[in-house]
Design a protein around this motif. Structure first.
Motif, mmCIF file in Angstrom:
data_model
loop_
_atom_site.group_PDB
_atom_site.id
_atom_site.type_symbol
_atom_site.label_atom_id
_atom_site.label_comp_id
_atom_site.label_asym_id
_atom_site.label_seq_id
_atom_site.Cartn_x
_atom_site.Cartn_y
_atom_site.Cartn_z
ATOM 1 N N ALA A 1 59.894 -49.683 110.694
ATOM 2 C CA ALA A 1 59.423 -50.941 110.113
ATOM 3 C C ALA A 1 60.492 -52.027 110.164
ATOM 4 O O ALA A 1 60.181 -53.216 110.068
ATOM 5 N N THR A 2 61.753 -51.611 110.332
ATOM 6 C CA THR A 2 62.849 -52.578 110.366
ATOM 7 C C THR A 2 63.676 -52.493 111.646
ATOM 8 O O THR A 2 64.393 -53.433 111.989
ATOM 9 N N GLY A 3 63.625 -51.353 112.315
ATOM 10 C CA GLY A 3 64.489 -51.126 113.464
ATOM 11 C C GLY A 3 65.901 -50.738 113.087
ATOM 12 O O GLY A 3 66.762 -50.592 113.957
ATOM 13 N N GLN A 4 66.160 -50.517 111.784
ATOM 14 C CA GLN A 4 67.499 -50.202 111.305
ATOM 15 C C GLN A 4 67.661 -48.702 111.069
ATOM 16 O O GLN A 4 66.782 -48.054 110.504
ATOM 17 N N SER A 5 68.810 -48.164 111.482
ATOM 18 C CA SER A 5 69.120 -46.755 111.256
ATOM 19 C C SER A 5 69.563 -46.546 109.814
ATOM 20 O O SER A 5 70.212 -47.419 109.221
ATOM 21 N N PHE A 6 69.228 -45.375 109.251
ATOM 22 C CA PHE A 6 69.615 -45.129 107.858
ATOM 23 C C PHE A 6 70.168 -43.727 107.608
ATOM 24 O O PHE A 6 70.628 -43.438 106.504
ATOM 25 N N ARG B 1 38.999 -56.436 129.744
ATOM 26 C CA ARG B 1 38.933 -57.735 129.063
ATOM 27 C C ARG B 1 39.562 -57.610 127.684
ATOM 28 O O ARG B 1 39.262 -56.679 126.935
ATOM 29 N N LEU B 2 40.430 -58.564 127.357
ATOM 30 C CA LEU B 2 41.106 -58.561 126.068
ATOM 31 C C LEU B 2 40.272 -59.324 125.047
ATOM 32 O O LEU B 2 40.000 -60.511 125.209
ATOM 33 N N VAL B 3 39.867 -58.634 123.981
ATOM 34 C CA VAL B 3 39.102 -59.254 122.899
ATOM 35 C C VAL B 3 40.007 -59.623 121.734
ATOM 36 O O VAL B 3 39.811 -60.653 121.077
ATOM 37 N N LEU B 4 41.025 -58.802 121.495
ATOM 38 C CA LEU B 4 41.869 -58.989 120.315
ATOM 39 C C LEU B 4 43.242 -58.412 120.594
ATOM 40 O O LEU B 4 43.364 -57.369 121.245
ATOM 41 N N GLY B 5 44.304 -59.083 120.095
ATOM 42 C CA GLY B 5 45.649 -58.525 120.138
ATOM 43 C C GLY B 5 46.245 -58.525 121.522
ATOM 44 O O GLY B 5 46.243 -59.524 122.236
ATOM 45 N N GLY B 6 46.818 -57.371 121.891
ATOM 46 C CA GLY B 6 47.397 -57.224 123.219
ATOM 47 C C GLY B 6 48.846 -57.629 123.320
ATOM 48 O O GLY B 6 49.329 -57.949 124.407
ATOM 49 N N HIS B 7 49.597 -57.581 122.224
ATOM 50 C CA HIS B 7 50.994 -58.015 122.275
ATOM 51 C C HIS B 7 51.784 -57.397 121.131
ATOM 52 O O HIS B 7 51.233 -56.984 120.112
ATOM 53 N N ARG B 8 53.085 -57.357 121.322
ATOM 54 C CA ARG B 8 54.003 -56.961 120.268
ATOM 55 C C ARG B 8 54.047 -58.053 119.210
ATOM 56 O O ARG B 8 54.013 -59.244 119.546
ATOM 57 N N LEU B 9 54.128 -57.655 117.947
ATOM 58 C CA LEU B 9 54.184 -58.656 116.882
ATOM 59 C C LEU B 9 55.597 -59.212 116.750
ATOM 60 O O LEU B 9 56.577 -58.468 116.825
ATOM 61 N N PRO B 10 55.735 -60.522 116.538
ATOM 62 C CA PRO B 10 57.053 -61.159 116.448
ATOM 63 C C PRO B 10 57.682 -60.956 115.073
ATOM 64 O O PRO B 10 57.729 -61.869 114.238
ATOM 65 N N ARG B 11 58.151 -59.752 114.826
ATOM 66 C CA ARG B 11 58.774 -59.416 113.547
ATOM 67 C C ARG B 11 59.702 -58.238 113.783
ATOM 68 O O ARG B 11 59.597 -57.548 114.796
ATOM 69 N N PRO B 12 60.638 -57.980 112.881
ATOM 70 C CA PRO B 12 61.494 -56.799 113.048
ATOM 71 C C PRO B 12 60.660 -55.522 113.062
ATOM 72 O O PRO B 12 59.559 -55.463 112.508
ATOM 73 N N GLY B 13 61.208 -54.504 113.690
ATOM 74 C CA GLY B 13 60.500 -53.235 113.756
ATOM 75 C C GLY B 13 59.647 -53.117 115.004
ATOM 76 O O GLY B 13 59.659 -53.984 115.881
ATOM 77 N N HIS C 1 43.021 -56.095 109.652
ATOM 78 C CA HIS C 1 44.147 -55.245 109.248
ATOM 79 C C HIS C 1 45.413 -56.069 109.031
ATOM 80 O O HIS C 1 45.652 -57.074 109.711
ATOM 81 N N ARG C 2 46.198 -55.587 108.071
ATOM 82 C CA ARG C 2 47.442 -56.290 107.712
ATOM 83 C C ARG C 2 48.643 -55.417 108.068
ATOM 84 O O ARG C 2 48.904 -54.410 107.404
ATOM 85 N N PRO C 3 49.380 -55.773 109.119
ATOM 86 C CA PRO C 3 50.584 -55.019 109.452
ATOM 87 C C PRO C 3 51.682 -55.279 108.414
ATOM 88 O O PRO C 3 51.747 -56.364 107.814
#
Length: 455
Positions: free
Chosen positions: A8-13, A325-337, A288-290
């Motif tokens: 969800a963050t891309g950070q190692s823990f 045919r693309l109806v919805l989405g189709g991309h990486r979300l511009p946020r960390p993670g 849906h809410r990512p």
């Protein structure tokens, strides 16, 4: 060194030391010694420990769920449900093992004939990350009940969850080495399979991993069970209940962020219903809410790793290039993670990655079928054969079609799921052998025939 990274963050823990080849050999030697003790433990005592393990799962639901959510991105309610399921499978085999492992008498003209089930030894379990507790325990509960022991080579990104399972087994009273985690790189699996104490291998993962490990098991003449994922068809006939099948399709593509082996991957819809189905499903996916999987408001989390996200994006892009045919989405979300937008593709046909390959992510692929006959042909037009579903108002017709679909499990008006009361596994490139139910208890047993004649 194995590293846990929050998707969800891309950070190692967290970081964990890996076992080298000599360390892995020592651990497997210990598993072999543990087998001698566990095999000779009376069945009732083994099952008491299994019940204690169930109680520990129930006591630690929250902590275990938070750990797996942080390691692989599953929504917290889904992660909690997975932990509870582990408790239930332990209780199930504690109840059923005495009946299923009992000696089986056979008719004889003289003397006695019987079949008995005896454990084989150390079973190497090569496990995936998507259900880090359930995948292990659906193998471990029946294997331990039978008297086998487990050496678990888990996915590196869920090492924390793997070690938590090992600790729970120790706390429940398992002998040291009866449930052992091998923190080894993939290159050391061959040596683990070859170890003389290892008598069988169970793997859940990709077809490529199954082919490699299955070949190793075959070379050493060791029993293997392979559950290798799939590209499951979800067949919707024109008379299906639109609301029910759309809810089920949404769940299949969003549960665990679409990262479940037996979740529907190819939505094959009969032509009269395809427009309404697509519109309904698009609205559901768009809602849906990512977000953070620990946030109660989140309805879809991240993919487990960045390489998985990149592969999913490749599959979508190449399918679009081939005419989807693309109806919805189709991309990486511009946020960390490692977030990918809920995506809906239509006009998907054989020859496109979205049809031919396993989609592991929040992507729904709709294929139109002219009629039920074409729907069955499309359902079987795959190298995989794990699960499938048929949706129709005519259950008799649905059952007739279900019999024609090449899969290890087919549901009519329901979503196929691994259920510990029923055998689970696939055909074709989805693998071989069966887990769960009685099969899970006896797949890795010596089915021994004993003949006794009176002196």
């Amino acid at each position: 060194m194995f590293v846990s990274t929050n998707p969800a963050t891309g950070q190692s823990f967290a970081r964990y030391a890996a076992h080298d080849a000599p360390a892995a050999t020592r651990l497997l030697d210990g598993c072999g010694r543990a087998f001698g003790r566990w095999r000779d433990t009376p069945l009732a005592a083994r099952l008491d420990i299994l019940l204690r393990l169930a109680g520990l799962f129930e006591d630690r639901v929250r902590d275990l769920a938070v750990l797996s959510s942080r390691e692989m991105g599953k929504l917290l309610p889904e992660a909690e449900a997975e932990v509870r399921r582990c408790a239930r499978v332990c209780r199930f085999y504690a109840k059923m093992a005495p009946r299923w492992l009992a000696d089986e008498p056979y008719p004889a003209e003289t003397g006695r004939r019987m079949v008995v089930h005896e454990p084989l030894g150390v079973i190497l379990a090569v496990m995936p990350w998507n259900f880090p507790y359930w995948q292990v325990m659906r193998a471990a509960a029946p294997l331990l009940a039978c008297g086998n022991v487990l050496a678990v080579k888990h996915a590196a990104n869920v090492t924390g969850a793997a070690l938590a399972l090992e600790a729970l087994g120790r706390e429940a009273g398992l002998p040291d080495g009866a449930l052992r985690v091998l923190c080894i790189e993939n290159g050391l699996v061959a040596g683990a399979v070859a170890h003389p104490a290892v008598r069988g291998v169970t793997l859940t993962g990709s077809a490529r991993a199954g082919a490699a490990v299955g070949a190793l098991a075959g070379a050493h003449i060791k029993k293997a069970v392979m559950e290798l994922g799939g590209s499951d068809p979800f067949v919707v006939l024109a008379d299906a209940n639109l609301g029910d099948c759309c809810v089920a399709a949404e769940s299949a593509r969003m549960r665990a962020c679409g990262q479940a082996c037996i979740a529907a991957k190819r939505l094959i819809v009969e032509q009269p219903l395809v427009a309404a189905f697509t519109e309904n499903l698009a609205a559901r996916l768009a809602a849906h809410r990512p977000g953070d999987p620990l946030d109660p408001a989140t309805t879809v989390g991240p993919l487990a790793r960045e390489d998985l996200l990149e592969n999913l994006d490749r599959q979508v892009r190449q399918s679009l290039e081939k005419g989807a045919r693309l109806v919805l989405g189709g991309h990486r979300l511009p946020r960390p993670g490692f977030f990918y937008a809920p995506t809906l593709l239509t006009d998907v046909r054989p020859g496109m990655p979205a049809f031919d390959e396993e989609l592991f992510g929040p992507v729904a692929a709709v294929t139109e079928a002219a009629d039920a006959e074409e729907a069955v042909r499309l359902a079987n037009a795959t190298d995989y054969g794990l699960g499938a579903s048929v949706w129709t108002a005519d259950t008799a017709r649905g059952l007739a079609l279900a019999r024609r679909i090449e899969a290890g499990m087919v549901a009519v008006n329901a979503v196929p799921r691994s259920d510990f009361r029923l055998p689970f596994g696939g055909v074709k490139r989805s693998g071989y052998g069966r887990e769960l139910a009685r099969s899970g208890l006896t797949e890795f047993s010596n089915i021994k025939t004993i003949v006794v004649e009176d002196a």
